[in-house]
Design a protein around this motif. Structure first.
Motif, mmCIF file in Angstrom:
data_model
loop_
_atom_site.group_PDB
_atom_site.id
_atom_site.type_symbol
_atom_site.label_atom_id
_atom_site.label_comp_id
_atom_site.label_asym_id
_atom_site.label_seq_id
_atom_site.Cartn_x
_atom_site.Cartn_y
_atom_site.Cartn_z
ATOM 1 N N UNK A 75 -55.221 21.734 -26.703
ATOM 2 C CA UNK A 75 -53.791 21.060 -26.594
ATOM 3 C C UNK A 75 -53.649 20.034 -25.540
ATOM 4 N N UNK A 76 -52.994 18.956 -25.650
ATOM 5 C CA UNK A 76 -52.701 17.892 -25.001
ATOM 6 C C UNK A 76 -51.904 17.909 -23.853
ATOM 7 N N UNK A 77 -52.457 17.938 -22.458
ATOM 8 C CA UNK A 77 -51.416 17.750 -21.353
ATOM 9 C C UNK A 77 -51.616 16.672 -20.684
ATOM 10 N N UNK A 78 -50.380 16.410 -19.903
ATOM 11 C CA UNK A 78 -50.613 15.099 -19.008
ATOM 12 C C UNK A 78 -50.834 15.726 -17.696
ATOM 13 N N UNK A 79 -52.096 15.085 -17.120
ATOM 14 C CA UNK A 79 -52.545 15.426 -15.850
ATOM 15 C C UNK A 79 -51.469 15.406 -14.633
ATOM 16 N N UNK A 80 -51.739 16.379 -13.760
ATOM 17 C CA UNK A 80 -50.834 16.503 -12.642
ATOM 18 C C UNK A 80 -50.754 14.956 -11.926
ATOM 19 N N UNK A 81 -49.690 14.941 -11.214
ATOM 20 C CA UNK A 81 -49.547 13.476 -10.383
ATOM 21 C C UNK A 81 -48.906 13.825 -9.071
ATOM 22 N N UNK A 86 -48.381 20.258 -11.695
ATOM 23 C CA UNK A 86 -49.149 21.005 -12.623
ATOM 24 C C UNK A 86 -49.039 20.280 -13.810
ATOM 25 N N UNK A 87 -50.461 20.720 -14.599
ATOM 26 C CA UNK A 87 -50.065 19.836 -15.877
ATOM 27 C C UNK A 87 -49.017 20.148 -16.697
ATOM 28 N N UNK A 88 -48.657 19.040 -17.433
ATOM 29 C CA UNK A 88 -47.402 19.186 -18.454
ATOM 30 C C UNK A 88 -47.913 19.110 -19.957
ATOM 31 N N UNK A 89 -47.449 20.229 -20.768
ATOM 32 C CA UNK A 89 -47.469 20.022 -22.139
ATOM 33 C C UNK A 89 -47.084 18.703 -22.728
ATOM 34 N N UNK A 90 -47.938 17.947 -23.631
ATOM 35 C CA UNK A 90 -47.248 16.886 -24.533
ATOM 36 C C UNK A 90 -46.503 17.119 -25.523
ATOM 37 N N UNK A 118 -36.558 22.725 -15.785
ATOM 38 C CA UNK A 118 -37.545 23.443 -16.082
ATOM 39 C C UNK A 118 -38.130 22.678 -17.096
ATOM 40 N N UNK A 119 -37.684 22.009 -18.024
ATOM 41 C CA UNK A 119 -38.258 21.167 -19.012
ATOM 42 C C UNK A 119 -39.046 20.222 -18.597
ATOM 43 N N UNK A 120 -38.553 19.399 -17.422
ATOM 44 C CA UNK A 120 -39.383 18.372 -16.901
ATOM 45 C C UNK A 120 -40.407 18.782 -16.156
ATOM 46 N N UNK A 121 -40.584 20.081 -15.479
ATOM 47 C CA UNK A 121 -41.782 20.661 -14.816
ATOM 48 C C UNK A 121 -42.636 21.140 -15.793
ATOM 49 N N UNK A 122 -42.476 21.483 -17.005
ATOM 50 C CA UNK A 122 -43.424 22.100 -18.072
ATOM 51 C C UNK A 122 -43.800 21.245 -19.079
ATOM 52 N N UNK A 123 -42.924 20.087 -19.391
ATOM 53 C CA UNK A 123 -43.123 19.354 -20.629
ATOM 54 C C UNK A 123 -43.098 17.888 -20.271
ATOM 55 N N UNK A 124 -44.055 17.111 -21.057
ATOM 56 C CA UNK A 124 -43.904 15.679 -21.026
ATOM 57 C C UNK A 124 -43.745 15.083 -22.258
ATOM 58 N N UNK A 125 -42.764 14.002 -22.177
ATOM 59 C CA UNK A 125 -42.274 13.407 -23.458
ATOM 60 C C UNK A 125 -40.741 13.842 -24.036
ATOM 61 N N UNK A 126 -40.078 14.468 -23.104
ATOM 62 C CA UNK A 126 -38.765 14.758 -23.288
ATOM 63 C C UNK A 126 -37.862 14.157 -22.281
ATOM 64 N N UNK A 127 -36.487 13.534 -22.858
ATOM 65 C CA UNK A 127 -35.584 12.857 -21.955
ATOM 66 C C UNK A 127 -34.524 13.862 -21.571
ATOM 67 N N UNK A 128 -33.788 13.404 -20.357
ATOM 68 C CA UNK A 128 -32.755 14.243 -19.985
ATOM 69 C C UNK A 128 -31.577 14.316 -20.820
ATOM 70 N N UNK A 129 -31.437 13.119 -21.643
ATOM 71 C CA UNK A 129 -30.389 12.963 -22.501
ATOM 72 C C UNK A 129 -30.496 13.840 -23.625
ATOM 73 N N UNK A 130 -32.056 13.972 -24.150
ATOM 74 C CA UNK A 130 -32.119 14.863 -25.226
ATOM 75 C C UNK A 130 -31.966 16.664 -24.909
ATOM 76 N N UNK A 131 -31.989 16.928 -23.942
ATOM 77 C CA UNK A 131 -31.745 18.446 -23.278
ATOM 78 C C UNK A 131 -30.297 18.430 -23.325
ATOM 79 N N UNK A 132 -29.328 17.398 -22.841
ATOM 80 C CA UNK A 132 -28.214 17.407 -22.499
ATOM 81 C C UNK A 132 -27.493 17.497 -23.905
#
Length: 160
Positions: A75-81, A86-90, A118-132
């Motif tokens: 599965x594709x993950x964004x590398x830690x920066x 920690x890596x974040x799932x795309x 929590x979403x921001x720490x675990x996943x890559x490709x989501x926006x705050x506006x989507x969660x809200x």
């Protein structure tokens, strides 16, 4: 808990439909989210690092894949920066709604801020506006939200 509240589906189909309309509107932009084709190309470059590219655009994408992304359990993950250790799932567009809903439910209907952190720490490709957008439309949270209206002010009379 009120038994009628427990039977309510917190995210009926109309919420999913509204979310799809929201992310497909012309005013909506998500620069982080990868489309399915680009996702597949990144996977291909990570699975076959010796694969030759045929154009400059493909070469840039391959470089991006090797420097910014990694494969974990295929599965594709964004590398830690520096910001995320920690890596974040795309997350693809087709997975965005279910991912946000599942995290919101796992957090026992936590609010927008907690769900987003929590979403921001675990996943890559989501926006705050989507969660809200999604959390704001949760039926259980709407029914259990405290009343924000204040009692009307009344004059204080003294008996003197």
């Amino acid at each position: 808990m009120d038994p009628t509240i427990a039977k309510i589906n917190p995210f009926p189909q109309d919420v999913r439909t509204a979310f799809q309309a929201y992310i497909h509107s012309y005013s909506y932009i998500n620069r982080e989210r990868l489309d399915y084709l680009k996702y597949q190309q990144l996977l291909l470059y990570l699975q076959n690092p010796l694969l030759k590219t045929t154009s400059q655009a493909e070469s840039r994408l391959k470089h991006r894949a090797q420097t910014l992304f990694e494969l974990i359990h295929n599965k594709l993950y964004r590398k830690p920066d520096s910001r995320f250790q920690s890596p974040r799932c795309v997350i693809l567009e087709s997975e965005a709604f279910d991912t946000i809903v599942n995290e919101h439910l796992q957090l026992l209907h936590a609010g927008r801020t907690k769900t987003w952190s929590i979403l921001q720490r675990k996943f890559y490709g989501l926006k705050r506006e989507e969660a809200e957008f999604i959390v704001k439309r949760c039926k259980n949270c709407t029914l259990n939200r405290p009343n924000t209206t204040k009692a009307p002010l009344v004059p204080i009379t003294s008996g003197r």
